[in-house]
Design an enzyme around this catalytic site. Structure first.
Site, PDB file in Angstrom:
ATOM      1  CB  ALA A  43      -3.488  -8.632 -14.614  1.00  0.00           C
TER       2      ALA A  43
ATOM      3  CG  HIS B 200       9.509  -0.997 -17.278  1.00  0.00           C
ATOM      4  ND1 HIS B 200       9.574  -1.895 -18.319  1.00  0.00           N
ATOM      5  CD2 HIS B 200       8.230  -1.032 -16.811  1.00  0.00           C
ATOM      6  CE1 HIS B 200       8.382  -2.458 -18.471  1.00  0.00           C
ATOM      7  NE2 HIS B 200       7.542  -1.955 -17.574  1.00  0.00           N
TER       8      HIS B 200
ATOM      9  CB  SER C 142       6.401  -8.582 -12.456  1.00  0.00           C
ATOM     10  OG  SER C 142       7.215  -7.874 -11.541  1.00  0.00           O
TER      11      SER C 142
ATOM     12  CE  LYS D 223       9.492  -4.270 -14.688  1.00  0.00           C
ATOM     13  NZ  LYS D 223       8.556  -4.694 -13.647  1.00  0.00           N
TER      14      LYS D 223
ATOM     15  CB  ALA E  28      -0.946  -0.003   1.202  1.00  0.00           C
TER      16      ALA E  28
HETATM   17  N1  LIG Z   1       0.445  -5.567 -13.562  1.00  0.00           N
HETATM   18  C1  LIG Z   1       0.623  -4.263 -13.742  1.00  0.00           C
HETATM   19  O1  LIG Z   1      -0.128  -3.596 -14.485  1.00  0.00           O
HETATM   20  C2  LIG Z   1       1.733  -3.565 -13.023  1.00  0.00           C
HETATM   21  C3  LIG Z   1       2.579  -4.307 -12.255  1.00  0.00           C
HETATM   22  N2  LIG Z   1       3.574  -3.703 -11.536  1.00  0.00           N
HETATM   23  C4  LIG Z   1       4.348  -4.571 -10.669  1.00  0.00           C
HETATM   24  O2  LIG Z   1       3.932  -4.339  -9.326  1.00  0.00           O
HETATM   25  C5  LIG Z   1       5.021  -4.580  -8.443  1.00  0.00           C
HETATM   26  C6  LIG Z   1       5.221  -3.353  -7.559  1.00  0.00           C
HETATM   27  O3  LIG Z   1       5.621  -2.265  -8.345  1.00  0.00           O
HETATM   28  P1  LIG Z   1       5.816  -0.811  -7.687  1.00  0.00           P
HETATM   29  O4  LIG Z   1       4.573  -0.373  -7.013  1.00  0.00           O
HETATM   30  O5  LIG Z   1       6.410   0.026  -8.748  1.00  0.00           O
HETATM   31  O6  LIG Z   1       6.934  -1.146  -6.593  1.00  0.00           O
HETATM   32  P2  LIG Z   1       7.244  -0.349  -5.243  1.00  0.00           P
HETATM   33  O7  LIG Z   1       8.592  -0.818  -4.814  1.00  0.00           O
HETATM   34  O8  LIG Z   1       6.989   1.107  -5.399  1.00  0.00           O
HETATM   35  O9  LIG Z   1       6.143  -0.907  -4.228  1.00  0.00           O
HETATM   36  C7  LIG Z   1       6.159  -2.172  -3.654  1.00  0.00           C
HETATM   37  C8  LIG Z   1       5.667  -2.024  -2.224  1.00  0.00           C
HETATM   38  O10 LIG Z   1       5.493  -3.322  -1.675  1.00  0.00           O
HETATM   39  C9  LIG Z   1       5.963  -3.285  -0.337  1.00  0.00           C
HETATM   40  N3  LIG Z   1       6.226  -4.643   0.103  1.00  0.00           N
HETATM   41  C10 LIG Z   1       7.319  -5.405  -0.101  1.00  0.00           C
HETATM   42  N4  LIG Z   1       7.169  -6.597   0.504  1.00  0.00           N
HETATM   43  C11 LIG Z   1       5.946  -6.583   1.085  1.00  0.00           C
HETATM   44  C12 LIG Z   1       5.220  -7.527   1.848  1.00  0.00           C
HETATM   45  N5  LIG Z   1       5.717  -8.747   2.140  1.00  0.00           N
HETATM   46  N6  LIG Z   1       3.984  -7.180   2.298  1.00  0.00           N
HETATM   47  C13 LIG Z   1       3.465  -5.973   2.022  1.00  0.00           C
HETATM   48  N7  LIG Z   1       4.111  -5.029   1.305  1.00  0.00           N
HETATM   49  C14 LIG Z   1       5.333  -5.342   0.849  1.00  0.00           C
HETATM   50  C15 LIG Z   1       7.187  -2.376  -0.406  1.00  0.00           C
HETATM   51  O11 LIG Z   1       7.559  -1.885   0.874  1.00  0.00           O
HETATM   52  C16 LIG Z   1       6.680  -1.275  -1.329  1.00  0.00           C
HETATM   53  O12 LIG Z   1       6.017  -0.252  -0.601  1.00  0.00           O
HETATM   54  C17 LIG Z   1       6.221  -4.929  -9.339  1.00  0.00           C
HETATM   55  O13 LIG Z   1       6.328  -6.334  -9.447  1.00  0.00           O
HETATM   56  C18 LIG Z   1       5.832  -4.330 -10.677  1.00  0.00           C
HETATM   57  O14 LIG Z   1       6.457  -4.976 -11.755  1.00  0.00           O
HETATM   58  C19 LIG Z   1       3.770  -2.359 -11.592  1.00  0.00           C
HETATM   59  C20 LIG Z   1       2.986  -1.574 -12.381  1.00  0.00           C
HETATM   60  C21 LIG Z   1       1.884  -2.118 -13.163  1.00  0.00           C
HETATM   61  O1  LIG Z   2       7.367  -2.275 -12.594  1.00  0.00           O
HETATM   62  C1  LIG Z   2       6.601  -1.636 -13.355  1.00  0.00           C
HETATM   63  O2  LIG Z   2       6.572  -0.406 -13.376  1.00  0.00           O
HETATM   64  C2  LIG Z   2       5.704  -2.390 -14.243  1.00  0.00           C
HETATM   65  N1  LIG Z   2       5.632  -3.672 -14.097  1.00  0.00           N
HETATM   66  C3  LIG Z   2       4.827  -4.560 -14.857  1.00  0.00           C
HETATM   67  C4  LIG Z   2       5.686  -5.509 -15.649  1.00  0.00           C
HETATM   68  O3  LIG Z   2       6.692  -6.001 -15.107  1.00  0.00           O
HETATM   69  O4  LIG Z   2       5.351  -5.776 -16.810  1.00  0.00           O
HETATM   70  C5  LIG Z   2       3.779  -3.844 -15.676  1.00  0.00           C
HETATM   71  C6  LIG Z   2       4.227  -2.545 -16.242  1.00  0.00           C
HETATM   72  O5  LIG Z   2       5.141  -2.817 -17.264  1.00  0.00           O
HETATM   73  C7  LIG Z   2       4.849  -1.651 -15.192  1.00  0.00           C
END
Ligand SMILES: NC(=O)C1=CN([C@@H]2O[C@H](COP(=O)(O)OP(=O)(O)OC[C@H]3O[C@@H](n4cnc5c(N)ncnc54)[C@H](O)[C@@H]3O)[C@@H](O)[C@H]2O)C=CC1
Ligand SMILES: O=C(O)C1=N[C@H](C(=O)O)C[C@H](O)C1
Length: 246
Positions: A102, A132, A77, A136, A10
């Site tokens: 997703a 990216h 991811s 990341k 969050a």
């Molecule tokens: N499917 C999609 O459309 C998208 C997927 N992503 C993916 O989402 C993931 C997160 O990306 P971001 O938000 O950019 O990363 P971020 O690093 O900004 O956020 C991740 C958060 O998860 C927290 N976290 C880590 N371990 C945890 C646990 N065990 N319990 C609760 N919280 C925990 C961290 O402290 C951090 O606040 C990545 O794998 C990214 O690739 C990101 C953007 C879009």
């Molecule tokens: O980490 C990101 O930012 C994103 N992660 C997802 C991925 O690994 O494909 C989705 C999007 O590309 C953003």
């Protein structure tokens, strides 16, 4: 009935955006915001959990949710075929629970993956470039890996293997990673959010399918759709396209 949503990760870039989007959406509310150091049992009043955390922890989170009868919308991811099989095994013991994994929640990204899958059998060459932000954690992106799997399967079904490539000397790995027989190149650059190009080539022509997320709000309509839908969709779904009328 208002859908009660817990958000894992969050405090992160995506998790914070999800908290705002869910609270602003009709018919759902955030009841638990969980990040590192918080007790995951705070989720227990939630009907749906949304996970945007890290590939190293997401499996533990999904396991907890499934075992506690909480539907999951997962954006994190790192989902290999082996991980998907493991989630299916957990769901066999909780057949009422729905899990959506997703790779990308942006509508244009979902469409571009479908377009790439459609184009795959018509071209002898294909390469993926994902671009990216530099914070990341993983490479290649989940979207690129999923796109490569879709393209690889479509090429295999059409009797196509590795694209022609005369490279015999590549000591630094400049030709990228090979994912399901598709070359994938990862760029990390300040100023970017999330972008992907799929390049196809054949005699006398190329086709480029490009998608750009220039703001994380691009992912939010997909997340809200998933939260609304997953409560009535038991079992494992992979890809937001499964919830869209494509
Ligand atoms: N499917 C999609 O459309 C998208 C997927 N992503 C993916 O989402 C993931 C997160 O990306 P971001 O938000 O950019 O990363 P971020 O690093 O900004 O956020 C991740 C958060 O998860 C927290 N976290 C880590 N371990 C945890 C646990 N065990 N319990 C609760 N919280 C925990 C961290 O402290 C951090 O606040 C990545 O794998 C990214 O690739 C990101 C953007 C879009
Ligand atoms: O980490 C990101 O930012 C994103 N992660 C997802 C991925 O690994 O494909 C989705 C999007 O590309 C953003």
């Amino acid at each position: 009935m208002t859908i009660r949503v817990g958000v894992l990760g969050a405090q992160g870039r995506m998790g914070a955006e999800v908290c705002r989007a869910v609270d602003a959406a009709e018919g759902m509310e955030v009841v638990a915001k969980i990040d590192v150091g918080d007790d995951i049992s705070k989720l227990d009043g939630a009907q749906v959990v949304v996970d945007f955390t890290h590939p190293d922890v997401v499996m533990d989170n999904v396991k907890y949710a499934v075992e506690h009868g909480i539907h999951c919308v997962v954006g994190t991811s790192g989902f290999s075929a082996a991980r998907l099989d493991t989630v299916s095994e957990w769901l066999a013991a909780a057949p009422e629970v729905g899990v959506l994994i997703a790779p990308n929640f942006a509508i244009g990204a979902v469409l571009s993956m479908r377009f790439a899958e459609m184009a795959a059998k018509y071209y002898e060459s294909v390469e993926i470039i994902e671009l990216h932000h530099p914070r990341k954690a993983d490479a290649p992106s989940g979207t690129a890996a999923h796109t490569a799997r879709l393209i690889g399967a479509a090429r295999a079904a059409a009797g196509l293997g590795l694209a022609p490539d005369a490279t015999t000397h590549d000591p630094d790995g400049a030709r990228g990673a090979l994912v399901d027989d598709v070359r994938v190149h990862a760029v990390r650059l300040s100023g970017l959010i999330a972008h992907q190009e799929v390049l196809f080539g054949g005699p006398g022509e190329t086709l480029t399918i490009r998608h750009d997320s220039t703001d994380r709000n691009s992912f939010m309509p997909g997340v809200v759709l998933a939260v609304r839908s997953i409560v009535d969709r038991p079992g494992l779904l992979v890809g937001l396209d499964k919830l869209m009328d494509l």
